[in-house]
Write a protein that holds these residues in place. Structure first.
Motif, PDB file in Angstrom:
ATOM      1  N   ILE A  70       0.871  -1.172   0.000  1.00 31.68           N
ATOM      2  CA  ILE A  70       0.000   0.000   0.000  1.00 31.68           C
ATOM      3  C   ILE A  70       0.907   1.220   0.000  1.00 31.68           C
ATOM      4  O   ILE A  70       1.727   1.382   0.903  1.00 31.68           O
ATOM      5  N   ASN A  74      -1.638   9.046  -1.862  1.00 30.35           N
ATOM      6  CA  ASN A  74      -2.642   8.860  -2.901  1.00 30.35           C
ATOM      7  C   ASN A  74      -2.587  10.044  -3.858  1.00 30.35           C
ATOM      8  O   ASN A  74      -3.191  11.094  -3.597  1.00 30.35           O
ATOM      9  N   VAL A 120      -3.280  -0.725  -4.868  1.00 27.68           N
ATOM     10  CA  VAL A 120      -2.403  -1.784  -4.363  1.00 27.68           C
ATOM     11  C   VAL A 120      -1.336  -2.097  -5.407  1.00 27.68           C
ATOM     12  O   VAL A 120      -1.642  -2.298  -6.590  1.00 27.68           O
ATOM     13  N   CYS A 156      -6.872  -9.111   0.170  1.00 31.90           N
ATOM     14  CA  CYS A 156      -6.748  -7.671   0.378  1.00 31.90           C
ATOM     15  C   CYS A 156      -7.752  -7.186   1.419  1.00 31.90           C
ATOM     16  O   CYS A 156      -7.407  -6.382   2.298  1.00 31.90           O
ATOM     17  N   PHE A 160      -6.841  -5.430   5.028  1.00 32.31           N
ATOM     18  CA  PHE A 160      -7.327  -4.151   5.546  1.00 32.31           C
ATOM     19  C   PHE A 160      -7.889  -4.325   6.955  1.00 32.31           C
ATOM     20  O   PHE A 160      -7.709  -3.452   7.820  1.00 32.31           O
ATOM     21  N   PHE A 177      -4.519   5.035   6.823  1.00 32.58           N
ATOM     22  CA  PHE A 177      -4.817   4.236   5.634  1.00 32.58           C
ATOM     23  C   PHE A 177      -6.186   4.604   5.067  1.00 32.58           C
ATOM     24  O   PHE A 177      -6.329   4.888   3.872  1.00 32.58           O
ATOM     25  N   PHE A 181      -7.169   6.040   1.429  1.00 37.02           N
ATOM     26  CA  PHE A 181      -7.662   5.054   0.466  1.00 37.02           C
ATOM     27  C   PHE A 181      -9.085   4.580   0.743  1.00 37.02           C
ATOM     28  O   PHE A 181      -9.580   3.705   0.041  1.00 37.02           O
TER      29      PHE A 181
END
Length: 223
Positions: A70, A74, A120, A156, A160, A177, A181
């Motif tokens: 990750i 972003n 990802v 995935c 998380f 996080f 995202f």
């Protein structure tokens, strides 16, 4: 991609074999330096350490050896372009499948993850693919590819959830996080490719800012 074999020239080794020459997804205990070097290579040159990473290995329902990352940031939130949809590279028995996407520098041209998981990065080795596998075969959504994609999506989502549980000891990890995202996870809730169990699990990971208090809460917390 670095070859995991010794290369000799006139009897002198010029490329040492061993753990340090093997990709992290095939190592049992990669070092932090191994992880960071792998991320920089797989991400197309991002030198900022990733926010999180995992090594994923499974033999059923399909053989998978993967390293997933990750990113720390972003760029889409800043209007600096869109994550490529092929940020997870595919390998079969040491051979990379597909070719880099135009302009991405790191993708394979093969979208292994759905679009909502495009943030990802990483690589996946799957020995269950045929030796003559092609990019067209991967994109044709065969049974093997469907199982591979399904396993990666499920891992995935569980990952998380693990990040959220780790926030108990690592204050703010999941909040950071999700702040970066979470919009992608909400996008995933609107897709039709998740199983009912995956959708329920993903829904439990969503956070919402409340008007009653200056904090973010999950649906379970609000209920």
């Amino acid at each position: 991609h670095r070859l995991p074999y010794a290369i000799e020239l006139d009897g002198e080794a010029i490329d040492a074999a061993g753990k340090e020459r093997r990709p992290v997804w095939l190592q049992d205990l990669p070092s932090v330096q191994d992880w960071r070097a792998a991320y920089e290579e797989l991400s197309g040159g991002d030198r900022e350490p990733p926010l999180a990473y995992i090594r994923y290995a499974a033999d059923a329902p399909i053989s998978i050896r993967a390293a997933l990352f990750i990113p720390a940031g972003n760029p889409e939130a800043l209007g600096l372009g869109r994550f490529p949809s092929d940020g997870v590279q595919l390998y079969c028995r040491g051979m990379r499948i597909g070719v880099p996407s135009s302009g991405s520098g790191s993708g394979s041209g093969v979208a292994l993850l759905p679009d909502w998981l495009r943030f990802v990065k990483g690589a996946v080795e799957c020995d269950d693919l045929p030796l003559n596998v092609s990019r067209e075969l991967v994109q044709s959504d065969t049974g093997v590819i469907r199982r591979l994609r399904g396993a990666l999506i499920g891992r995935c989502i569980r990952w998380f959830g693990e990040l959220r549980r780790q926030s108990v000891d690592n204050q703010g990890l999941y909040q950071r996080f999700f702040g970066r995202f979470g919009i992608f996870m909400k996008e995933g809730m609107c897709t039709t490719e998740l199983t009912d169990a995956q959708r329920d699990e993903l829904a439990g990971l969503l956070l919402f800012r409340t008007t009653a208090a200056d904090q973010v809460l999950s649906l379970d917390d609000i209920a």
